[in-house]
Design an enzyme around this catalytic site. Structure first.
Site, mmCIF file in Angstrom:
data_model
loop_
_atom_site.group_PDB
_atom_site.id
_atom_site.type_symbol
_atom_site.label_atom_id
_atom_site.label_comp_id
_atom_site.label_asym_id
_atom_site.label_seq_id
_atom_site.Cartn_x
_atom_site.Cartn_y
_atom_site.Cartn_z
ATOM 1 N N ALA A 197 0.684 -1.174 0.057
ATOM 2 C CA ALA A 197 0.106 0.068 0.024
ATOM 3 C C ALA A 197 0.903 1.260 0.047
ATOM 4 C CB ALA A 197 -0.988 0.121 1.094
ATOM 5 N N ASP A 231 -0.608 -4.115 -5.807
ATOM 6 C CA ASP A 231 0.103 -3.321 -6.561
ATOM 7 C C ASP A 231 1.565 -3.695 -6.341
ATOM 8 O OD1 ASP A 231 0.704 -0.972 -8.340
ATOM 9 O OD2 ASP A 231 1.196 0.029 -6.639
ATOM 10 N N CYS A 267 4.005 -0.993 -12.146
ATOM 11 C CA CYS A 267 4.375 0.229 -13.083
ATOM 12 C C CYS A 267 5.419 -0.101 -13.928
ATOM 13 C CB CYS A 267 4.572 1.360 -12.203
ATOM 14 S SG CYS A 267 6.065 1.099 -11.014
#
Length: 470
Positions: free
Chosen positions: A116, A185, A238
């Site tokens: 996070a 993520d 990413c």
């Protein structure tokens, strides 16, 4: 910018020739854009537009998302201190925006953000589900980054987040089949950040890509164990490499027949490229994955894959884990009196976390258990009991300042605002007791922090670590 030659060769294979040229031009000749996401927990986007000190360009796929063309001082502006917005890359915003908007209409969502820090996606998720009574467990493995995460949750005035610092395997053990949405993520090789930070390009190597992919598979596996039947699993990075993106997703789908790829929200699909159909992926619709490229939309590189778990229940042992600690009766009475004095009402969900009294109604409303260790912050930190009274925490003012019975409001260009941010005392006739210091923003008042009023003066409670220097 000089790109690693091996990276260029990889991208030439992934993109058609004409598109590769556009991609390379965007990556090496155009500047990284700056994004700003309005905190809808504190202010409506249309109101912020009317008072914004920066030139804004709307991002079509994120409510309250903007590109900032002139962001000088945006990270130090009083509105930033007040949590009116979060500086976040548009591509990163797109990851959460990929979730179907219909999900946010569900009551009482239980959400996990497994990797996070620093908190962009956590605060985006928490604000999105707050109006319908949802809550977020935000976990970060690195302890220093977990503290940064908690600080951003505090600044944004969110009371529906539990911040933890634990290995993902323990989160999987504590919360099997629990969350309506789990976001992974995952840490990655950072190819999408080359334009934003030169260090990412300098540290890149094919070996690091392979190392990241192995770690991502492990984290995704742990995240999947937390998804409830009928729930969503959002995997993102990413980076551009298929090893960290489509190949990780394909391997996962092959070993988890109860999960399938589903379309992302159309608003995000419109500005992204399809996932790459790699060998052996014909039966798994990898084109439903989304690739965010800087030559297609303003922002840095991102990858997102939205998976849905089927509704078939499985037999998995569910450990009974809940380290919820109710405060002692005397402290609870002090807290109730404090809330009555400051807000005119009491609230449910009072607990004790690290010696701090906190408010986390989701524990009761959603049966949201607190993990047995690694808990950094729970809900809204109310404060500590000192000599029979509450010494209030900044988080309390950030969350509830606009509702306090005693409030002082100033325009953002008023000299008192800078004096307050410097930690100085200021004049405040008419204020009594615990007082919120707010910024006027159109028809909205945004809490900046708190103070104690006495004899027409405010004793400043703005945290020393957040104060600015003149």
């Amino acid at each position: 910018m000089e790109l690693p030659s091996a990276f260029e060769a990889r991208m030439k294979q992934l993109l058609p020739c004409a598109e590769y040229d556009a991609f390379l031009r965007a990556l090496t000749q155009e500047r990284a854009v700056k994004g700003l996401r309005v905190n809808t927990k504190k202010i409506r986007p249309e109101v912020f537009e009317s008072i914004s000190p920066f030139a804004l360009e709307k991002i079509p796929y994120v409510d309250g998302g903007y590109i900032v063309s002139d962001d000088a001082g945006a990270g130090k502006h009083p509105y930033h201190h007040a949590g009116a917005y979060y500086m976040q890359d548009p591509g990163a915003m797109a990851t959460v925006a990929a979730i179907p908007r219909t999900l946010w209409t569900r009551r009482g969502l239980r959400i996990l953000d497994l990797c996070a820090a620093p908190g962009g996606k956590t605060t985006q998720l928490a604000a999105a589900c707050a109006a319908t009574g949802g809550a977020v467990l935000a976990n970060e493995y690195v302890s220093s980054r977990a503290r940064i995460l908690a600080g951003n949750v505090e600044r944004m005035g969110l009371s529906n987040v539990c911040v933890t610092n634990a290995d993902s395997k323990y989160i999987a053990e504590w919360y099997p089949d629990f969350f309506d949405l789990t976001v992974v993520d995952a840490p990655c090789s950072g190819e999408g950040m080359f334009r934003k930070t030169e260090q990412a390009a300098l540290e890149w190597s094919p070996e690091n890509v392979r190392m990241c992919a192995a770690r991502q598979r492990e984290i995704l596996e742990n995240g999947a164990r937390t998804v409830s039947p009928g729930g969503y699993l959002l995997y993102s990075t990413c980076t551009y490499s298929t090893e960290e993106n489509e190949e990780v997703v394909l391997e996962f789908l092959r070993s988890h027949p109860d999960f399938s790829l589903v379309p992302c929200d159309p608003s995000v699909s419109f500005v992204t490229a399809d996932g790459i159909e790699i060998g052996g992926g014909d039966d798994y619709a990898l084109s439903l994955c989304r690739r965010f490229y800087p030559h297609r939309a303003a922002g840095e590189g991102q990858f997102a894959a939205l998976l849905l778990r089927d509704g078939k229940a499985i037999d998995r042992k569910k450990p009974c884990v809940d380290a919820w600690r109710a405060p002692e009766r005397g402290d609870a009475a002090v807290a109730a009196a404090f809330m009555k004095e400051t807000l005119g009402r009491s609230m449910d969900g009072l607990c004790l976390c690290g010696g701090v009294l906190s408010l986390f109604p989701a524990h009761g409303d959603l049966h949201f258990p607190i993990p047995p260790f690694g808990t950094v912050a729970v809900g809204c930190a109310l404060g500590e009991v000192r000599k029979g009274r509450i010494l209030p925490h900044h988080h309390f003012f950030s969350c509830f300042g606009a509702e306090l019975l005693s409030r002082v409001c100033r325009n953002v260009d008023d000299g008192d605002v800078i004096r307050y941010l410097c930690g100085e005392e200021i004049d405040a006739d008419g204020a009594r007791g615990m007082t919120a210091f707010l910024l006027a923003a159109g028809d909205t008042e945004i809490p900046l922090g708190g103070a104690k009023a006495a004899d027409g003066r405010l004793k400043n409670y703005y945290p020393k670590g957040l104060r600015i220097q003149r």
